[in-house]
Design an enzyme around this catalytic site. Structure first.
Site, PDB file in Angstrom:
ATOM      1  N   SER A 115      -1.314  -0.973  -4.310  1.00  0.00           N
ATOM      2  CA  SER A 115      -2.507  -0.131  -4.282  1.00  0.00           C
ATOM      3  C   SER A 115      -2.132   1.200  -3.667  1.00  0.00           C
ATOM      4  O   SER A 115      -1.441   1.253  -2.649  1.00  0.00           O
ATOM      5  CB  SER A 115      -3.611  -0.809  -3.453  1.00  0.00           C
ATOM      6  OG  SER A 115      -4.740   0.026  -3.323  1.00  0.00           O
ATOM      7  N   LYS A 171       0.865  -1.169   0.000  1.00  0.00           N
ATOM      8  CA  LYS A 171       0.000   0.000   0.000  1.00  0.00           C
ATOM      9  C   LYS A 171       0.902   1.218   0.000  1.00  0.00           C
ATOM     10  O   LYS A 171       1.804   1.341   0.836  1.00  0.00           O
ATOM     11  CB  LYS A 171      -0.901   0.025   1.235  1.00  0.00           C
ATOM     12  CG  LYS A 171      -1.919   1.152   1.234  1.00  0.00           C
ATOM     13  CD  LYS A 171      -2.991   0.934   0.174  1.00  0.00           C
ATOM     14  CE  LYS A 171      -4.002   2.068   0.156  1.00  0.00           C
ATOM     15  NZ  LYS A 171      -5.066   1.847  -0.814  1.00  0.00           N
TER      16      LYS A 171
END
Length: 375
Positions: free
Chosen positions: A238, A168
Site C-alpha cells: 500500500s 507500506k
C-alpha cells in the site's frame, strides 16, 4: 524482541468511527485484553479515497503515535521505529473501517506449542528513499533486504513459512518531483498518482525476490509495471503520503510459537475468484465455508487481501469498465468488488482489502491470507 525467543502473538480487530478514533482500542486496554506495550504492528483500513491526497492514513498513524507514546515511554515520533504502522485508505462498498492490532511478547514456557506451527510476526524498515529511487532498483533491493530482516525478527527460517508480507511504501508528490529535477535527477514518473503504482510494484518485486519467487536478475527497472509475469503470491503493498521509506510486516508460522492463531494464504485468480479461499479454509483450518459459518464467525480474525482491476479490461472474458471510469479510479472499484466477494464467503465486512496489486498475484487477481484462531 529477537526472533530466537519463542513468541506469543495475538491479533485483535477493532472497529473505528473515524481514522483518529481509538476508543475501541482504549476499551480493550482498560479491560486488560490488550497491552499497548506489546503492540508491534497495526494494519488499518481508513475511509479515505486511497489516492495521493488521502490524509486519513496520516491522521490515523498520527493518532496511534500519540496514543502509544506514553505507554512506551517515548515521543510520538519515536513510535514509528518501534511499531509498524500501515494504514490503507479506501473502504468502498461494504468494507468497514477498522484496525487489526498485532501484539507480541515473549512466550511463557507452558504456552509454547510443541510440534505445531503457529503465527509469528516480524517487522523491519528500509531507509528513506530519494524521489528518483522510488519505483526503481534501489527500492526493490532495499525492500528485499527488509523482508529478510523481518523474517529474522519473526524467527522464520524458511520462506515457505511466510504467508503474507504487508509493505507500506511512499509515493511522489509534486514537491518531491521538483526536488529531484532541481538536483538534475529524473523520477520514474512525474504523475503523482502513477507513482503509487510504481512504488507498490517495485516493493512487491522486492518481496518476491526475498521469498525466492522472483529471479533477482529479472527484477530490473524495466520490469517494474511491465513484466507482469513476475509476481509474488504473498506480497501486499500500500502506498501513502505519510512516510519516506518502506515499512515491512512479515506474517508467517513457526514451530515453538505460543500464538493462539494460525495463518494461511491462497491466490485469487481474478476479482470474483473464491475457490482458493474456500480451499484454504477447508484444508488449512478445517473449516467448510458452507457448513461451518458459525465456526468461521467465531474463529476468523481477518482476511488480508489485494485487489485490482484486470489490466486487460476483462473478467472471465467479459468486458469491465473499471479502467475507463474518469470519475472513480479503478482501485476504488476493485476494493469494493473484492471486498463484497470475500465478505460473501466469510460473512464479515471488516476485512483488510487493499487496492493496487501490481506484481502482487497474477494480473487481475491477488493474494488473500486468513488469520484464524485455533480451535
Amino acid at each position: 524482541m529477537s526472533g530466537t525467543v519463542p513468541q506469543h502473538v495475538d491479533a485483535h480487530v477493532v472497529p473505528c468511527r473515524g481514522p483518529g478514533d481509538l476508543s475501541g482500542v482504549q476499551a480493550l486496554v482498560e479491560a486488560g485484553t490488550l497491552d499497548p506495550r506489546h503492540i508491534v504492528a497495526v494494519m488499518g483500513k481508513t475511509e479515505g479515497n486511497g489516492c495521493v491526497n488521502d490524509h486519513t492514513r496520516d491522521f490515523a498513524a498520527m493518532a496511534w503515535c500519540h496514543y502509544l507514546a506514553p505507554h512506551r515511554g517515548c515521543t510520538p515520533q519515536a513510535v514509528h521505529a518501534q511499531v509498524a504502522l500501515v494504514m490503507s485508505g479506501g473502504t468502498e462498498g461494504v468494507l468497514s473501517p477498522h484496525f487489526t492490532v498485532f501484539t507480541r511478547r515473549a512466550a511463557l514456557p507452558h504456552e509454547v506449542v510443541e510440534g505445531e506451527k503457529r503465527l509469528v510476526v516480524g517487522i523491519a524498515h528500509t531507509r528513506d528513499f530519494a524521489p528518483e529511487e522510488m519505483g526503481r532498483q534501489a527500492q526493490i533491493a532495499a525492500t528485499a533486504e527488509a523482508v529478510q530482516a523481518a523474517m529474522r525478527d519473526a524467527g522464520i527460517d524458511s520462506a515457505a513459512d511466510v504467508h503474507f508480507v504487508q509493505v507500506k511504501c511512499p509515493l511522489l508528490t509534486s514537491a518531491k518531483v521538483d526536488d529531484a529535477l532541481g538536483r538534475g535527477q529524473d523520477t520514474v514518473t512525474r504523475d503523482t498518482y502513477e507513482s503509487m503504482g510504481y512504488s507498490r510494484a517495485a516493493s512487491a518485486l522486492g518481496v518476491g525476490v526475498a521469498l525466492g519467487e522472483i529471479d533477482p536478475a529479472r527484477a530490473t527497472d524495466a520490469a517494474v509495471l511491465h513484466d507482469l509475469s513476475l509476481h509474488s503470491a504473498r506480497a501486499s503493498v500500500s502506498a501513502g503520503i505519510e512516510l519516506e521509506g518502506n515499512v515491512v510486516i512479515v506474517l508467517g508460522e513457526a514451530a515453538g510459537s505460543a500464538s493462539p492463531l494460525r495463518i494461511g494464504h491462497a491466490l485469487m485468480r481474478d476479482a470474483v475468484d473464491t475457490a482458493g479461499l474456500r480451499t484454504l479454509l477447508r484444508e488449512h483450518f478445517g473449516l467448510d465455508p458452507e457448513a461451518d459459518a458459525a465456526l468461521i464467525a467465531q474463529r476468523l480474525v481477518n482476511l488480508l487481501a489485494k485487489a485490482e482491476a484486470s489490466p486487460d479490461g476483462r473478467v472471465r472474458e467479459a468486458r469491465h469498465t473499471m479502467l475507463n471510469d474518469s470519475d472513480i479510479h479503478s482501485t476504488r472499484h476493485a476494493r469494493a468488488a473484492v471486498g463484497a466477494v470475500l465478505a460473501s464467503v466469510v460473512g464479515r465486512t471488516a476485512l483488510y482489502v487493499s487496492g493496487g496489486a501490481e506484481h502482487q498475484g497474477p494480473p487481475g487477481g491477488g493474494p488473500v491470507a486468513a488469520l484464524v484462531r485455533v480451535a
